[in-house]
Scaffold this motif. Structure first.
Motif, PDB file in Angstrom:
ATOM      1  N   ALA B  31       0.834  -1.212   0.000  1.00 32.79           N
ATOM      2  CA  ALA B  31       0.000   0.000   0.000  1.00 32.79           C
ATOM      3  C   ALA B  31       0.866   1.258   0.000  1.00 32.79           C
ATOM      4  O   ALA B  31       0.465   2.301  -0.495  1.00 32.79           O
ATOM      5  CB  ALA B  31      -0.919  -0.006   1.217  1.00 32.79           C
ATOM      6  N   ILE B  32       2.057   1.141   0.548  1.00 30.94           N
ATOM      7  CA  ILE B  32       2.936   2.320   0.662  1.00 30.94           C
ATOM      8  C   ILE B  32       3.489   2.717  -0.708  1.00 30.94           C
ATOM      9  O   ILE B  32       3.495   3.891  -1.071  1.00 30.94           O
ATOM     10  CB  ILE B  32       4.054   2.051   1.704  1.00 30.94           C
ATOM     11  CG1 ILE B  32       3.429   1.971   3.111  1.00 30.94           C
ATOM     12  CG2 ILE B  32       5.133   3.138   1.659  1.00 30.94           C
ATOM     13  CD1 ILE B  32       4.330   1.414   4.187  1.00 30.94           C
ATOM     14  N   VAL B  33       3.964   1.743  -1.464  1.00 31.93           N
ATOM     15  CA  VAL B  33       4.314   2.002  -2.869  1.00 31.93           C
ATOM     16  C   VAL B  33       3.620   0.936  -3.719  1.00 31.93           C
ATOM     17  O   VAL B  33       4.175  -0.126  -3.992  1.00 31.93           O
ATOM     18  CB  VAL B  33       5.842   1.968  -3.128  1.00 31.93           C
ATOM     19  CG1 VAL B  33       6.128   2.394  -4.576  1.00 31.93           C
ATOM     20  CG2 VAL B  33       6.604   2.883  -2.183  1.00 31.93           C
ATOM     21  N   PRO B  34       2.395   1.212  -4.133  1.00 28.81           N
ATOM     22  CA  PRO B  34       1.645   0.200  -4.887  1.00 28.81           C
ATOM     23  C   PRO B  34       2.164   0.071  -6.316  1.00 28.81           C
ATOM     24  O   PRO B  34       2.794   0.996  -6.844  1.00 28.81           O
ATOM     25  CB  PRO B  34       0.215   0.764  -4.913  1.00 28.81           C
ATOM     26  CG  PRO B  34       0.236   2.049  -4.145  1.00 28.81           C
ATOM     27  CD  PRO B  34       1.654   2.461  -3.962  1.00 28.81           C
ATOM     28  N   ALA B  35       1.863  -1.047  -6.928  1.00 29.91           N
ATOM     29  CA  ALA B  35       2.181  -1.213  -8.350  1.00 29.91           C
ATOM     30  C   ALA B  35       1.184  -0.406  -9.165  1.00 29.91           C
ATOM     31  O   ALA B  35       0.004  -0.354  -8.832  1.00 29.91           O
ATOM     32  CB  ALA B  35       2.107  -2.684  -8.723  1.00 29.91           C
ATOM     33  N   ASP B  36       1.660   0.267 -10.205  1.00 26.10           N
ATOM     34  CA  ASP B  36       0.756   0.824 -11.220  1.00 26.10           C
ATOM     35  C   ASP B  36       1.393   0.494 -12.563  1.00 26.10           C
ATOM     36  O   ASP B  36       1.699  -0.672 -12.788  1.00 26.10           O
ATOM     37  CB  ASP B  36       0.471   2.324 -10.999  1.00 26.10           C
ATOM     38  CG  ASP B  36       1.749   3.165 -10.846  1.00 26.10           C
ATOM     39  OD1 ASP B  36       2.855   2.629 -11.055  1.00 26.10           O
ATOM     40  OD2 ASP B  36       1.640   4.366 -10.533  1.00 26.10           O
ATOM     41  N   GLN B  37       1.649   1.452 -13.414  1.00 28.39           N
ATOM     42  CA  GLN B  37       2.348   1.061 -14.642  1.00 28.39           C
ATOM     43  C   GLN B  37       3.784   0.633 -14.350  1.00 28.39           C
ATOM     44  O   GLN B  37       4.438   0.010 -15.164  1.00 28.39           O
ATOM     45  CB  GLN B  37       2.310   2.165 -15.713  1.00 28.39           C
ATOM     46  CG  GLN B  37       3.141   3.392 -15.436  1.00 28.39           C
ATOM     47  CD  GLN B  37       2.281   4.551 -14.926  1.00 28.39           C
ATOM     48  OE1 GLN B  37       1.383   4.347 -14.112  1.00 28.39           O
ATOM     49  NE2 GLN B  37       2.536   5.756 -15.410  1.00 28.39           N
ATOM     50  N   ASP B  38       4.266   1.018 -13.182  1.00 33.01           N
ATOM     51  CA  ASP B  38       5.589   0.571 -12.732  1.00 33.01           C
ATOM     52  C   ASP B  38       5.425  -0.334 -11.516  1.00 33.01           C
ATOM     53  O   ASP B  38       4.496  -0.179 -10.741  1.00 33.01           O
ATOM     54  CB  ASP B  38       6.430   1.789 -12.339  1.00 33.01           C
ATOM     55  CG  ASP B  38       6.797   2.643 -13.535  1.00 33.01           C
ATOM     56  OD1 ASP B  38       7.505   2.128 -14.416  1.00 33.01           O
ATOM     57  OD2 ASP B  38       6.368   3.818 -13.596  1.00 33.01           O
ATOM     58  N   PRO B  39       6.357  -1.266 -11.343  1.00 32.31           N
ATOM     59  CA  PRO B  39       6.287  -2.158 -10.186  1.00 32.31           C
ATOM     60  C   PRO B  39       6.282  -1.374  -8.875  1.00 32.31           C
ATOM     61  O   PRO B  39       6.779  -0.246  -8.818  1.00 32.31           O
ATOM     62  CB  PRO B  39       7.558  -2.999 -10.289  1.00 32.31           C
ATOM     63  CG  PRO B  39       8.044  -2.836 -11.689  1.00 32.31           C
ATOM     64  CD  PRO B  39       7.524  -1.538 -12.187  1.00 32.31           C
ATOM     65  N   GLY B  40       5.709  -1.959  -7.846  1.00 34.36           N
ATOM     66  CA  GLY B  40       5.680  -1.328  -6.534  1.00 34.36           C
ATOM     67  C   GLY B  40       6.677  -1.965  -5.587  1.00 34.36           C
ATOM     68  O   GLY B  40       7.527  -2.773  -5.993  1.00 34.36           O
ATOM     69  N   MET B 138      11.914   3.820 -13.124  1.00 34.17           N
ATOM     70  CA  MET B 138      10.667   4.587 -13.080  1.00 34.17           C
ATOM     71  C   MET B 138      10.945   6.098 -13.123  1.00 34.17           C
ATOM     72  O   MET B 138      10.229   6.868 -13.762  1.00 34.17           O
ATOM     73  CB  MET B 138       9.921   4.223 -11.797  1.00 34.17           C
ATOM     74  CG  MET B 138       8.784   5.154 -11.430  1.00 34.17           C
ATOM     75  SD  MET B 138       8.058   4.693  -9.837  1.00 34.17           S
ATOM     76  CE  MET B 138       8.727   5.976  -8.796  1.00 34.17           C
ATOM     77  N   MET B 139      12.004   6.516 -12.443  1.00 30.50           N
ATOM     78  CA  MET B 139      12.330   7.939 -12.373  1.00 30.50           C
ATOM     79  C   MET B 139      13.183   8.402 -13.551  1.00 30.50           C
ATOM     80  O   MET B 139      13.516   9.585 -13.654  1.00 30.50           O
ATOM     81  CB  MET B 139      13.073   8.240 -11.061  1.00 30.50           C
ATOM     82  CG  MET B 139      12.211   8.034  -9.817  1.00 30.50           C
ATOM     83  SD  MET B 139      13.195   8.008  -8.295  1.00 30.50           S
ATOM     84  CE  MET B 139      13.697   9.724  -8.200  1.00 30.50           C
TER      85      MET B 139
END
Ligand SMILES: Cc1cc2nc3c(=O)[nH]c(=O)nc-3n(C[C@H](O)[C@H](O)[C@H](O)COP(=O)(O)OP(=O)(O)OC[C@H]3O[C@@H](n4cnc5c(N)ncnc54)[C@H](O)[C@@H]3O)c2cc1C
Lengths: 550, 152
Positions: B31-40, B138-139
């Protein structure tokens, strides 16, 4: 174990101690240079953000370790003291390795301005502050600033800062080029009719003294330099001192106390090599352990004639701890302003160091050093922005390269009750009473911080930032990476610890040479002033302590 | 990108965390860094980062993880009728927001886990998280970090 006598024991191989060791050894004196840390190489630590000297969450790459070191600290308005470890921000760590802070520092190389040495005469002391003039002037130190710039190596553009006082020589190397952020900010500062210029750096911009120029690596502040282009005392003066054959660099040696005779004069230093207690007799002692550890050592050197600690008969040792009330602003731009090139900090103005209506002093303002990904995640967010979850991630992905930061090391008003003491009940691994840090910033520091934050915001908006937010220093205890002030230099033995040549008033063969002697800490990062003061003190020390057989 | 499922990670074994603790922790970091188009953070192996640090640099936090993880799970059950692992991302996030805002006990511990998750997700892969440098990619800074030995 009692060792054969030397001329001088220098305690601490950081900014101050490194210069003194070299100056004494090249003058023909035999020196034992004691350093609690190790001689480190780049390859041992590499580029690990989580163990850099800036983001120490998994430990300090350049020491000290959490296992054997602890301090007591007062947090905010708490009455209770809290134990704090070197890897925690509240510890106020600099470093513990050969070179001290200079081995991994950001390397900005500032001369203080004339008024920074005459703060009381210029402004008068505010209530609750021991603001005072230095007993030396800019003109006294100028030749030694020049010597530091040439012997240790500073890149910069002489004459580019119209607020800088007279200098006798230009810099030995040209300035590093502006970063992308620097270019954007330069145009904006000029539109504001300010006076931007490239930051002078203790970094080789071109090959110098047998070491290469900077490769613009982003892992700069907080790291050892991969190509050895950062000019620490470790790779410059200390290397030279050792080369003379007269300076014995003893690493992993922890000074315990200064030993004195029945007349109160120093006879040597007791230190731990591992767990073994050693005794090093000498003719004179130089304490250069940083503005927290130097007073700690003096306070732990008690004897019949120094019942409250060496140099402390008037209760000034450890007082007036200062750092900087860093304040500034961040801005988010529509376009990318980040080019990923180190050291990233590249542009500054000195328009707001002095002459700010209603304020005593101010700060140099510069764009920030590179913020690596974890630091960016934790410390660069506008108020109210999500700290975790999808919103956090989105910000990290979209804004990292569109963000610029400007900060200023706001000059602090010295406060008598901001202090380093020792706690007899809490001892470290070697059984030495630990440092206890208490006090809080003078209200003026916060006021000046707000002013500087406003100017930073103004600069960013002029540069085109669409979202701008400010950060102002907190009210808590000070010190930290720019710690200074705890063994004040002065003329009056009743209201200072050392004289204008850094000699302890009460003991004519003990000196303190590091950030501790700063009467005030300027609106600048302090190390070039520490280096210059060390050259100045050494010059006089060599005259005073001459070449007599040990 | 082929990433092992959370259960496979757990089976890989932990130095400090029990399988049950790891399971709860994974629900938090996810939940702190969820997956979206990039892995979490879960996909980046941050649970292994935390486990590894609890055996090392973060030793002093082991006690807090031990006592607080089950407490947070119990608080979740009390508040929602379900354990953390039974909630979908959206419900879990809503519950953790209440924890974060102090409406439910455990905020200080949650803040600690947020910090450790950020360390693991953005720090060097050698510490066990940020697998394959996913956060740097991602960055858009994988070259900047990689060229200069971030993996070392
Ligand atoms: C990440 C970082 C970035 C910085 N960036 C800048 C910058 O850009 N510009 C700038 O001007 N300044 C910067 N600084 C600050 C600068 O490093 C310090 O101001 C400077 O190093 C202080 O010099 P010093 O001689 O007072 O003490 P130090 O350099 O701290 O040296 C003290 C030495 O004494 C040793 N020591 C302490 N106690 C003992 C003992 N009992 N026995 C033996 N040895 C002991 C320590 O291990 C240390 O090596 C930075 C600092 C850090 C940590």
């Amino acid at each position: 174990m009692k060792l054969d006598a030397v001329d001088a024991v220098v305690i601490g191989s950081g900014a101050g101690g490194g210069v003194v060791a070299k100056e004494l050894a090249t003058a023909g004196l035999r020196v034992a240079l004691l350093e609690r840390g190790r001689l480190q190489k780049y390859s041992e630590t590499g580029h690990d953000e989580l163990r850099s000297q800036r983001t120490t969450v998994l430990g300090n790459a350049f020491g000290p370790d959490d296992e054997r070191h602890v301090r007591l600290i007062q947090v905010g308005d708490d009455k209770e003291l809290r134990e704090t470890l070197p890897s925690e921000g509240s510890y106020g760590n600099v470093a513990a390795c050969v070179g001290g802070g200079t081995f991994s520092f950001g390397a900005m190389a500032w001369r203080f301005l004339e008024k920074d040495f005459r703060m009381r005469s210029t402004y008068g002391a505010p209530d609750g502050s021991t603001l005072e003039d230095w007993p030396v002037t800019y003109e006294d130190l100028e030749p030694f600033y020049t010597k530091a710039e040439w012997e240790i190596g500073v890149s910069g553009k002489a004459g580019a800062n119209p607020f800088e006082p007279r200098r006798s020589k230009p810099y030995p190397m040209p300035a590093l080029p502006y970063s992308k952020e620097g270019t954007v900010l330069r145009a904006a500062a000029e539109r504001l009719k300010w006076h931007p210029f490239p930051i002078p750096m203790l970094i080789n911009s071109v090959a110098y003294q047998g070491r290469p120029g900077c490769i613009r690596c982003p892992h700069c502040v907080g790291f050892a330099c991969e190509v050895n282009a950062k000019n620490s005392t470790a790779v410059t003066v200390i290397a030279q001192a050792v080369k003379t054959g007269l300076c014995d660099l003893r690493t992993e040696c922890v000074a315990k106390e200064i030993l004195t005779d029945a007349q109160g004069r120093a006879t040597g230093v007791a230190y731990f090599k591992g767990r073994e207690l050693m005794e090093q007799p000498c003719r004179f002692v130089v304490v250069s352990a940083s503005a927290t550890e130097s007073p700690r050592l003096l306070l732990n050197s008690k004897s019949r004639l120094h019942p409250k600690g060496l140099g402390n008969n008037h209760d000034w040792v450890g007082r007036n701890l200062q750092g900087h009330a860093y304040s500034g602003a961040y801005g988010l731009f529509r376009q990318e302003v980040f080019d990923g090139l180190g050291p990233a900090a590249s542009i500054a103005v000195c328009d707001f160091n002095h002459g700010n209506a209603g304020l005593k002093g101010g700060a140099m303002m510069a764009n920030e050093f590179i913020r690596l990904p974890y630091l960016f995640a934790r410390s660069v967010r506008p108020p109210g922005a999500p700290r975790w979850g999808l919103g956090h991630k989105q910000f990290q992905r979209q804004q990292y390269k569109r963000c610029a930061g400007i900060k200023g090391p706001v000059q602090e008003m010295p406060v008598f009750t901001n202090r380093v003491e020792v706690d007899e009940r809490r001892k470290d691994y070697w059984g030495i009473p630990v440092a206890k840090i208490t006090g809080k910033r003078h209200p003026h520091d916060i006021e000046a911080g707000r002013f500087i934050a406003d100017r930073a915001a103004e600069w960013l908006k002029e540069a085109g930032a669409e979202t701008v937010w400010k950060t102002v220093a907190g009210k808590g205890s000070t010190g930290g990476q720019h710690q200074a002030g705890t063994c004040r230099m002065g003329v009056d033995a009743k209201t200072s610890v050392v004289d204008r040549y850094c000699r302890v008033h009460e003991t004519d063969n003990v000196y303190v040479v590091d950030g501790s002697v700063h009467v005030t800490n300027g609106g600048f990062n302090p190390s070039l002033t520490i280096l210059a003061t060390a050259y100045w003190a050494s010059h006089h020390m060599v005259k005073q302590q001459g070449k007599v057989k040990a | 990108m082929a990433l092992p499922a959370a259960s496979a990670l757990a089976a890989a074994g932990y130095q400090v965390l029990s399988a049950g603790e790891a399971e709860i922790l994974i629900t938090l970091i996810d939940a702190i860094v969820p997956a979206d188009q990039d892995p979490g953070a879960k996909e980046a192996g941050v649970v292994h980062f935390i486990d590894q640090q609890l055996a090392g640099a973060h030793k002093r936090f082991v006690g807090r993880y031990r006592t607080e993880l089950p407490k947070l799970d119990a608080a979740c059950r009390a508040a929602t009728g379900k354990g953390l692992a039974e909630l979908g991302l959206r419900e879990r996030t809503a519950f953790l927001e209440r924890v974060d805002q102090g409406e439910v006990a455990g905020g200080a511990f949650f803040q600690l886990v947020v910090d450790h998750t950020m360390q693991g997700f953005y720090g060097a892969p050698k510490h066990g998280g940020n697998r394959d440098g996913v956060s740097w990619r991602m960055m858009g800074i994988e070259k900047m970090m990689g060229r200069h030995g971030g993996h070392a």
